[in-house]
Motif scaffolding. Structure first.
Motif, PDB file in Angstrom:
ATOM      1  N   LEU A   1       0.808  -1.300   0.120  1.00 52.29           N
ATOM      2  CA  LEU A   1      -0.039  -0.075   0.279  1.00 52.29           C
ATOM      3  C   LEU A   1       1.049   1.369  -0.101  1.00 52.29           C
ATOM      4  O   LEU A   1       0.714   2.418  -0.949  1.00 52.29           O
ATOM      5  N   ALA A   2       2.016   1.244   0.785  1.00 59.10           N
ATOM      6  CA  ALA A   2       2.851   2.225   0.877  1.00 59.10           C
ATOM      7  C   ALA A   2       3.511   2.517  -0.575  1.00 59.10           C
ATOM      8  O   ALA A   2       3.747   3.782  -0.999  1.00 59.10           O
ATOM      9  N   MET A   3       3.823   1.343  -1.289  1.00 57.05           N
ATOM     10  CA  MET A   3       4.614   1.787  -2.452  1.00 57.05           C
ATOM     11  C   MET A   3       3.531   2.270  -3.561  1.00 57.05           C
ATOM     12  O   MET A   3       3.907   3.295  -4.377  1.00 57.05           O
ATOM     13  N   LEU A   4       2.316   2.070  -3.514  1.00 59.38           N
ATOM     14  CA  LEU A   4       1.100   2.348  -4.374  1.00 59.38           C
ATOM     15  C   LEU A   4       1.065   4.020  -3.865  1.00 59.38           C
ATOM     16  O   LEU A   4       0.703   4.758  -4.904  1.00 59.38           O
ATOM     17  N   LEU A   5       1.031   4.190  -2.646  1.00 62.01           N
ATOM     18  CA  LEU A   5       0.673   5.704  -2.419  1.00 62.01           C
ATOM     19  C   LEU A   5       1.859   6.474  -2.874  1.00 62.01           C
ATOM     20  O   LEU A   5       1.784   7.482  -3.374  1.00 62.01           O
ATOM     21  N   GLY A   6       2.970   5.909  -2.740  1.00 67.65           N
ATOM     22  CA  GLY A   6       4.183   6.531  -3.461  1.00 67.65           C
ATOM     23  C   GLY A   6       4.193   6.883  -4.748  1.00 67.65           C
ATOM     24  O   GLY A   6       4.571   7.919  -5.219  1.00 67.65           O
ATOM     25  N   ALA A   7       3.807   5.824  -5.512  1.00 69.34           N
ATOM     26  CA  ALA A   7       3.849   5.716  -6.840  1.00 69.34           C
ATOM     27  C   ALA A   7       2.645   7.046  -7.427  1.00 69.34           C
ATOM     28  O   ALA A   7       2.715   7.712  -8.243  1.00 69.34           O
ATOM     29  N   TRP A   8       1.563   6.869  -6.690  1.00 68.78           N
ATOM     30  CA  TRP A   8       0.306   7.860  -7.046  1.00 68.78           C
ATOM     31  C   TRP A   8       1.126   9.463  -6.611  1.00 68.78           C
ATOM     32  O   TRP A   8       0.667  10.362  -7.218  1.00 68.78           O
ATOM     33  N   GLY A   9       1.629   9.498  -5.246  1.00 69.83           N
ATOM     34  CA  GLY A   9       2.322  10.835  -4.936  1.00 69.83           C
ATOM     35  C   GLY A   9       3.141  11.200  -6.113  1.00 69.83           C
ATOM     36  O   GLY A   9       3.205  12.376  -6.643  1.00 69.83           O
ATOM     37  N   PHE A  10       4.044  10.544  -6.816  1.00 68.57           N
ATOM     38  CA  PHE A  10       4.921  10.954  -7.884  1.00 68.57           C
ATOM     39  C   PHE A  10       4.032  11.283  -9.087  1.00 68.57           C
ATOM     40  O   PHE A  10       4.520  12.135  -9.526  1.00 68.57           O
ATOM     41  N   GLN A  11       3.089  10.554  -9.204  1.00 69.81           N
ATOM     42  CA  GLN A  11       2.287  10.910 -10.317  1.00 69.81           C
ATOM     43  C   GLN A  11       1.294  12.246 -10.415  1.00 69.81           C
ATOM     44  O   GLN A  11       1.368  13.108 -11.005  1.00 69.81           O
ATOM     45  N   TYR A  12       0.618  12.302  -9.127  1.00 73.43           N
ATOM     46  CA  TYR A  12      -0.389  13.247  -8.947  1.00 73.43           C
ATOM     47  C   TYR A  12       0.135  14.670  -8.238  1.00 73.43           C
ATOM     48  O   TYR A  12      -0.373  15.687  -8.404  1.00 73.43           O
TER      49      TYR A  12
END
Length: 153
Positions: free
Chosen positions: A15-26
């Motif tokens: 979940l942290a990896m996904l949140l990080g990816a979305w943070g980099f994206q958005y």
């Protein structure tokens, strides 16, 4: 650590990896390439498996979580190789070979190309790209899933 704590750690890591990816994206504005998206799907599966694993202590679920983590690690390693030009990536998201193309064919390829290429590093830390970090961290998460599997058996 208990089985429950290990599952929470492994699924929470995904979940942290996904949140990080979305943070980099958005937040940071770094658009993901096709292979970046591919790496997200197994993390999503691991989060769902973690939720199921907390409800039902089945060894098969922890093995499925480990398989999800290993899958995204494998995609991350493949993506890293594409970024470092160790091997060619999918023609849909890399520059590809343009030798022998006519001017019109080249123009058509340029116009049909995705906006974000898989063979370019958008961000790196300590010499490793996001794909490389995904592979390293996901291998660690797979180890945690396997520790949870041992705790269930």
């Amino acid at each position: 650590m208990t089985r429950r704590a290990l599952i929470l750690l492994a699924a929470g890591g995904s979940l942290a990896m996904l949140l990080g990816a979305w943070g980099f994206q958005y937040i940071a504005g770094l658009a993901p390439c096709a292979m970046c998206y591919w790496q997200r799907w197994p993390h999503m599966a691991a989060v769902a498996i973690g939720a199921l694993g907390l409800a039902a202590p089945a060894a098969a679920l922890t093995l499925a979580g480990a398989l999800s983590a290993l899958t995204t690690a494998g995609i991350g390693l493949y993506h890293t190789g594409v970024e470092r030009t160790w091997w060619a990536g999918p023609s849909t998201c890399t520059s590809g070979d343009i030798s022998g193309l006519s001017t019109q064919d080249l123009m058509d390829q340029i116009l049909a190309a995705p906006l974000v290429r898989c063979d370019e590093v958008a961000w790196a830390f300590a010499g490793l790209s996001m794909a490389s970090w995904n592979a390293v961290i996901s291998l660690g998460l797979a180890a945690v899933w396997l520790m949870a599997w041992r705790a269930v058996r």
